[in-house]
Design an enzyme around this catalytic site. Structure first.
Site, PDB file in Angstrom:
ATOM      1  N   GLY A  36       1.248 -14.223   3.909  1.00  0.00           N
ATOM      2  CA  GLY A  36       2.491 -13.968   4.641  1.00  0.00           C
ATOM      3  C   GLY A  36       3.649 -14.037   3.665  1.00  0.00           C
ATOM      4  N   GLY A  42       5.953 -15.656   1.868  1.00  0.00           N
ATOM      5  CA  GLY A  42       6.212 -17.060   1.554  1.00  0.00           C
ATOM      6  C   GLY A  42       7.609 -17.293   1.028  1.00  0.00           C
ATOM      7  N   GLY A  65       9.497 -21.119  -1.934  1.00  0.00           N
ATOM      8  CA  GLY A  65      10.213 -20.040  -1.256  1.00  0.00           C
ATOM      9  C   GLY A  65      11.294 -19.392  -2.105  1.00  0.00           C
ATOM     10  N   ARG A  69       1.202  -3.719   4.624  1.00  0.00           N
ATOM     11  CA  ARG A  69       0.261  -3.784   3.512  1.00  0.00           C
ATOM     12  C   ARG A  69      -1.162  -3.663   4.032  1.00  0.00           C
ATOM     13  NH1 ARG A  69       3.320  -7.654   0.009  1.00  0.00           N
ATOM     14  NH2 ARG A  69       5.374  -7.756   0.981  1.00  0.00           N
ATOM     15  N   ASP A 113      -2.794  -7.578  -0.627  1.00  0.00           N
ATOM     16  CA  ASP A 113      -1.472  -7.866  -0.061  1.00  0.00           C
ATOM     17  C   ASP A 113      -0.374  -7.165  -0.856  1.00  0.00           C
ATOM     18  OD1 ASP A 113      -2.634  -9.938  -1.825  1.00  0.00           O
ATOM     19  OD2 ASP A 113      -0.583 -10.685  -1.907  1.00  0.00           O
TER      20      ASP A 113
HETATM   21  P1  AMP Z   1       2.746 -12.304  -5.040  1.00  0.00           P
HETATM   22  O1  AMP Z   1       1.747 -12.677  -6.085  1.00  0.00           O
HETATM   23  O2  AMP Z   1       4.170 -12.384  -5.500  1.00  0.00           O
HETATM   24  O3  AMP Z   1       2.428 -11.003  -4.401  1.00  0.00           O
HETATM   25  O4  AMP Z   1       2.636 -13.419  -3.909  1.00  0.00           O
HETATM   26  C1  AMP Z   1       1.439 -13.773  -3.288  1.00  0.00           C
HETATM   27  C2  AMP Z   1       1.736 -14.671  -2.110  1.00  0.00           C
HETATM   28  O5  AMP Z   1       2.352 -15.891  -2.556  1.00  0.00           O
HETATM   29  C3  AMP Z   1       2.679 -14.092  -1.091  1.00  0.00           C
HETATM   30  O6  AMP Z   1       2.271 -14.548   0.184  1.00  0.00           O
HETATM   31  C4  AMP Z   1       4.020 -14.673  -1.484  1.00  0.00           C
HETATM   32  O7  AMP Z   1       4.916 -14.716  -0.402  1.00  0.00           O
HETATM   33  C5  AMP Z   1       3.607 -16.065  -1.911  1.00  0.00           C
HETATM   34  N1  AMP Z   1       4.564 -16.653  -2.870  1.00  0.00           N
HETATM   35  C6  AMP Z   1       4.799 -16.257  -4.133  1.00  0.00           C
HETATM   36  N2  AMP Z   1       5.726 -17.043  -4.708  1.00  0.00           N
HETATM   37  C7  AMP Z   1       6.110 -17.950  -3.795  1.00  0.00           C
HETATM   38  C8  AMP Z   1       7.041 -19.041  -3.763  1.00  0.00           C
HETATM   39  N3  AMP Z   1       7.781 -19.341  -4.832  1.00  0.00           N
HETATM   40  N4  AMP Z   1       7.144 -19.751  -2.634  1.00  0.00           N
HETATM   41  C9  AMP Z   1       6.391 -19.459  -1.550  1.00  0.00           C
HETATM   42  N5  AMP Z   1       5.505 -18.458  -1.507  1.00  0.00           N
HETATM   43  C10 AMP Z   1       5.357 -17.709  -2.608  1.00  0.00           C
HETATM   44 MG    MG Z   2       2.891  -9.865  -3.025  1.00  0.00          MG
END
Ligand code: AMP
Ligand code: MG
Length: 481
Positions: free
Chosen positions: A88, A90, A124, A181, A250
């Site tokens: 989701g 995040g 976040g 996605r 995703d």
């Molecule tokens: P990504 O690798 O950026 O595509 O992220 C993979 C998952 O990790 C997604 O669900 C993002 O929303 C979550 N995510 C990445 N960085 C953070 C963060 N700093 N805080 C919370 N969720 C994160």
């Molecule tokens: Mg992502």
């Protein structure tokens, strides 16, 4: 706050509530706009010029959202490096959907705006460097003519984010045709209630494939449409030497737009096994593996859609497999057409695939720069007084074959519009980001200006065009989350 031209015609939140969560961004203590994309704002019919610097900062850091925004985080799942996880947004939050003057619907979304119900262990938040990196690379892909989410603004929050070291926190405002996605469908398929999946399918078809609305086989129709879009997208990435780096399910859209710029990078020396991401130890997402991974991801989409393909699971599996297996042929056809255009061939003739394969093999063996080699080929008289690496018998042999083949071509096929002069080279991007995070935005603005018109020869831009000297080659890139 007034609306600034935002229409807020949000349809996603008509979907079953398990697919999203309404919430507000976390406030930023000392917001400041670092960069605002006026061209994109204008294209979207938005006008922020009536706002003071403080008001713009408050808006793009999430402290004062525009009137009509009812922000929400989206739920999704994903196979990350092959392993399934419920995820989701995040650290992302949708402002809502906006209809631009061109009549098309766009999502406008924050990234880095604070924790959500899907944050798991994360804070976040996002750091300035990676958000500016997404801004630069996504705008570069856009200027190259490649489907991508775009960047409207980056604002710093005035609050540090803690990674290996404290870094300036930042919020990126991103624009996309949608944020649906493969993982969104995987999430819907995990719900006990089949109406969730059905509602998501209808929503996606309304947004991306309205011609399927009356089809009796909507799920298969969507699969075919996603196959066509993703095959085209990956062919386009390969045309310019782009490596996404984290093609988890995703991070793959149904719209066919490039999304989620993490450790992505453009290849300098041609090598199909090139990997930049520091976390991709097995080379799962290497340059030449991208089409296979796209098909693998689409197979996961097909699995999620099974109940909507046929009530009888066995029949559904057979049908889904038939559709997914078309990917390889669709991709191969598009790839060959793209490579023909790259070497200036307008028609298809026997032997073209071998001609292209031999060029690529020579490039790999001699370690030539991908972008520069194709651009050099478009220069008449390359072999009149050749320098390295072209003063080589293997290359001369290939060049003669190519000239003979071109003489038989129905052409003309201009090569320059298929072969960029300027790509965001890693060493230049790193240099510009280093300056920007230290407070000097000028190198980044200069780079963005150079990337705006990547196919035209322009004087004064040589430093953006040259491959890196050995001492400045970048071998690894980091997610920076
Ligand atoms: P990504 O690798 O950026 O595509 O992220 C993979 C998952 O990790 C997604 O669900 C993002 O929303 C979550 N995510 C990445 N960085 C953070 C963060 N700093 N805080 C919370 N969720 C994160
Ligand atoms: Mg992502």
């Amino acid at each position: 706050m007034p609306t600034h031209g935002l229409t807020f015609d949000t349809t996603y939140t008509d979907l079953p509530p398990c697919l999203y969560a309404h919430l507000n961004p976390e406030p930023a203590p000392a917001p400041r706009v670092v960069i605002l994309n006026r061209d994109l704002a204008q294209f979207l019919g938005l006008d922020f010029d009536g706002l003071s610097a403080e008001e713009q900062a408050a808006m793009f850091a999430g402290n004062a959202l525009p009137k009509g925004a009812a922000p929400y985080a989206q739920a999704y799942a994903g196979h990350q490096f092959g392993h399934f996880t419920m995820l989701g947004d995040g650290r992302a939050l949708m402002w809502g959907e906006h209809i631009a003057p061109d009549g098309r619907r766009w999502d406008i979304q924050f990234k880095g705006s604070g924790r959500t119900p899907y944050s798991r262990g994360g804070d976040g938040r996002a750091a300035l460097g990676p958000m500016l990196r997404e801004y630069v690379i996504s705008e570069a892909l856009h200027a190259l003519g490649i489907p991508t989410t775009r960047a409207l603004a980056v604002a710093t929050t005035g609050q540090a984010v803690h990674r290996d070291e404290p870094l300036d926190g930042a919020v990126l405002t991103r624009v996309a045709r949608s944020h649906i996605r493969v993982g969104t469908f995987q999430y819907a398929a995990m719900q006990d209630d089949p109406s969730v999946l059905r509602a998501l399918l209808s929503h996606t078809i309304a947004r991306h494939d309205p011609e399927l609305a009356c089809s009796k086989s909507q799920a298969e129709g969507l699969l075919h449409a996603v196959i066509a879009r993703q095959a085209s997208l990956i062919v386009e990435w390969m045309r310019v030497g782009f490596i996404h780096g984290v093609m988890n399910t995703d991070n793959m859209t149904l719209s066919g737009e490039t999304i989620d710029y993490g450790p992505c990078a453009f290849m300098d020396a041609y090598n199909p096994q090139t990997v930049f991401s520091s976390i991709d130890h097995a080379g799962r997402y290497a340059y030449a593996k991208q089409p296979h991974i796209a098909q693998w991801n689409i197979a996961r989409l097909a699995e999620a859609l099974l109940p909507l393909i046929d009530e009888d699971t066995k029949r559904a599996v057979v049908k889904a497999r038939e559709v997914v297996e078309t990917f390889a042929g669709v991709f191969q056809g598009k790839w060959l057409a793209m490579m023909r255009a790259k070497i200036g061939l307008a028609d298809a003739q026997d032997g073209d695939a071998a001609l292209i394969g031999d060029l690529l093999r020579w490039m790999q063996t001699s370690g030539t720069d991908f972008t520069k080699t194709f651009r050099d080929l478009s220069r008449p008289g390359l072999l009149v007084a050749p320098t390295a690496p072209y003063d080589h018998p293997a290359f001369r042999g290939w060049y003669t074959r190519w000239q003979t083949r071109r003489a038989r071509d129905g052409g003309p096929c201009p090569m320059r519009t298929n072969n960029p002069r300027i790509i965001p080279r890693n060493h230049i991007v790193e240099e510009a980001l280093g300056a920007a995070t230290a407070g000097d935005m000028q190198p980044l603005h200069d780079l963005l200006a150079a990337l705006q018109d990547p196919y035209t020869d322009r004087p004064g831009l040589e430093r953006y065009q040259s491959p890196p000297p050995p001492s400045r080659r970048v071998y690894q890139t980091f997610c920076g989350t």
